[in-house]
Scaffold this motif. Structure first.
Motif, PDB file in Angstrom:
ATOM      1  N   MET A   1       0.866  -1.175   0.000  1.00 31.07           N
ATOM      2  CA  MET A   1       0.000   0.000   0.000  1.00 31.07           C
ATOM      3  C   MET A   1       0.905   1.229   0.000  1.00 31.07           C
ATOM      4  SD  MET A   1      -2.977   1.070   2.735  1.00 31.07           S
ATOM      5  CE  MET A   1      -1.872   0.944   4.129  1.00 31.07           C
ATOM      6  N   TRP A   2       0.738   2.100  -0.987  1.00 32.36           N
ATOM      7  CA  TRP A   2       1.562   3.310  -1.074  1.00 32.36           C
ATOM      8  C   TRP A   2       0.896   4.372  -0.221  1.00 32.36           C
ATOM      9  CZ3 TRP A   2       6.082   2.297  -3.051  1.00 32.36           C
ATOM     10  CH2 TRP A   2       7.006   3.344  -3.100  1.00 32.36           C
ATOM     11  N   ASP A   3       1.285   4.412   1.057  1.00 31.49           N
ATOM     12  CA  ASP A   3       0.635   5.288   2.021  1.00 31.49           C
ATOM     13  C   ASP A   3       1.580   6.366   2.521  1.00 31.49           C
ATOM     14  OD1 ASP A   3       2.356   3.826   3.593  1.00 31.49           O
ATOM     15  OD2 ASP A   3       0.858   3.111   4.977  1.00 31.49           O
ATOM     16  N   GLY A   4       1.064   7.271   3.315  1.00 27.87           N
ATOM     17  CA  GLY A   4       1.880   8.291   3.950  1.00 27.87           C
ATOM     18  C   GLY A   4       2.198   9.498   3.092  1.00 27.87           C
ATOM     19  N   VAL A   5       1.638   9.571   1.891  1.00 28.07           N
ATOM     20  CA  VAL A   5       1.894  10.715   1.003  1.00 28.07           C
ATOM     21  C   VAL A   5       1.165  11.930   1.563  1.00 28.07           C
ATOM     22  CG1 VAL A   5       1.515  11.633  -1.312  1.00 28.07           C
ATOM     23  CG2 VAL A   5       2.266   9.259  -1.012  1.00 28.07           C
ATOM     24  N   ARG A   6       1.923  13.010   1.815  1.00 27.33           N
ATOM     25  CA  ARG A   6       1.342  14.219   2.395  1.00 27.33           C
ATOM     26  C   ARG A   6       1.716  15.463   1.590  1.00 27.33           C
ATOM     27  NH1 ARG A   6      -0.740  10.445   4.174  1.00 27.33           N
ATOM     28  NH2 ARG A   6      -1.184   9.924   6.349  1.00 27.33           N
ATOM     29  N   ASN A   7       1.672  15.318   0.292  1.00 28.48           N
ATOM     30  CA  ASN A   7       1.894  16.418  -0.639  1.00 28.48           C
ATOM     31  C   ASN A   7       0.717  16.392  -1.609  1.00 28.48           C
ATOM     32  OD1 ASN A   7       2.839  17.042  -3.562  1.00 28.48           O
ATOM     33  ND2 ASN A   7       4.288  18.174  -2.278  1.00 28.48           N
TER      34      ASN A   7
ATOM     35  N   GLU B   1      -6.779   0.858  -7.302  1.00 29.01           N
ATOM     36  CA  GLU B   1      -6.825   2.304  -7.441  1.00 29.01           C
ATOM     37  C   GLU B   1      -7.071   2.972  -6.094  1.00 29.01           C
ATOM     38  OE1 GLU B   1      -9.411   3.415 -10.707  1.00 29.01           O
ATOM     39  OE2 GLU B   1      -8.468   1.912 -12.006  1.00 29.01           O
ATOM     40  N   HIS B   2      -6.943   4.274  -6.090  1.00 26.48           N
ATOM     41  CA  HIS B   2      -6.915   5.058  -4.856  1.00 26.48           C
ATOM     42  C   HIS B   2      -8.135   4.858  -3.961  1.00 26.48           C
ATOM     43  CE1 HIS B   2      -9.803   8.398  -5.514  1.00 26.48           C
ATOM     44  NE2 HIS B   2      -9.585   8.131  -6.790  1.00 26.48           N
ATOM     45  N   TYR B   3      -7.844   4.946  -2.667  1.00 22.92           N
ATOM     46  CA  TYR B   3      -8.863   4.945  -1.616  1.00 22.92           C
ATOM     47  C   TYR B   3      -8.277   5.710  -0.434  1.00 22.92           C
ATOM     48  CZ  TYR B   3      -6.271   0.813   0.130  1.00 22.92           C
ATOM     49  OH  TYR B   3      -5.311  -0.064   0.570  1.00 22.92           O
ATOM     50  N   PRO B   4      -9.086   6.060   0.570  1.00 21.84           N
ATOM     51  CA  PRO B   4      -8.582   6.884   1.680  1.00 21.84           C
ATOM     52  C   PRO B   4      -7.403   6.235   2.406  1.00 21.84           C
ATOM     53  CG  PRO B   4     -10.970   6.846   1.702  1.00 21.84           C
ATOM     54  CD  PRO B   4     -10.533   5.825   0.675  1.00 21.84           C
TER      55      PRO B   4
ATOM     56  N   GLU C   1      -4.261  10.863   9.979  1.00 22.02           N
ATOM     57  CA  GLU C   1      -5.015  11.240  11.172  1.00 22.02           C
ATOM     58  C   GLU C   1      -6.005  12.354  10.867  1.00 22.02           C
ATOM     59  OE1 GLU C   1      -2.386  11.936  14.454  1.00 22.02           O
ATOM     60  OE2 GLU C   1      -1.387  10.009  14.153  1.00 22.02           O
ATOM     61  N   LYS C   2      -5.685  13.177   9.875  1.00 15.45           N
ATOM     62  CA  LYS C   2      -6.612  14.214   9.425  1.00 15.45           C
ATOM     63  C   LYS C   2      -6.284  14.545   7.982  1.00 15.45           C
ATOM     64  CE  LYS C   2      -3.764  18.014  11.110  1.00 15.45           C
ATOM     65  NZ  LYS C   2      -3.730  19.280  11.792  1.00 15.45           N
ATOM     66  N   GLY C   3      -7.220  15.150   7.294  1.00 10.71           N
ATOM     67  CA  GLY C   3      -7.003  15.536   5.914  1.00 10.71           C
ATOM     68  C   GLY C   3      -7.534  14.520   4.931  1.00 10.71           C
TER      69      GLY C   3
END
Length: 135
Positions: free
Chosen positions: A25-31, A67-70, A75-77
């Motif tokens: 899972m490609w997570d943690g992207v904050r840009n 494909e993309h999902y939350p 924690e927010k956004g």
């Protein structure tokens, strides 16, 4: 089909780890730009896996499997993830130095937007890197 490049620090998440688990899972992207690129990815799209900071080289190919999902780590956004599966390791890793020295890659996002962790590639850029890797 679209083509992409994703970046990860290999001591945090490496291509070896993706190969071992078989799916990631490609997570943690904050840009926001990178998030929007994740949202544009479609199942079956081809993705180069780039080791940033350590190695600074493209080491493998993966494919978008979901494909993309939350993003469950947010924690927010409004952030998203995709899931990828390994396709194959490159025969020869392609360094950032080589990419910068290749005229056909002068406009690649990896150089122009170096801080972006998820970026699109043109079909020609993808093909050029494959040729350089001797695939």
């Amino acid at each position: 089909m679209n083509f992409w490049l994703v970046k990860s620090e290999p001591d945090a998440y490496s291509y070896d780890e993706l190969e071992t688990t078989g799916r990631g899972m490609w997570d943690g992207v904050r840009n926001y730009g990178a998030r929007n690129n994740l949202r544009a990815m479609k199942e079956g799209d081809q993705v180069f896996f780039y080791h940033s900071n350590i190695g600074m080289e493209i080491v493998g190919i993966c494919q978008v499997a979901k494909e993309h999902y939350p993003d469950p780590t947010a924690e927010k956004g409004d952030w998203s993830v995709v899931e990828v599966v390994p396709v194959r390791r490159l025969n020869r890793a392609i360094s950032l130095k080589e990419i910068k020295a290749t005229p056909e890659l002068a406009n690649i996002a990896l150089i122009r937007q170096s801080r972006l962790s998820v970026m699109p590639l043109t079909p020609d850029e993808f093909t050029q890197i494959l040729k350089m890797s001797e695939l």
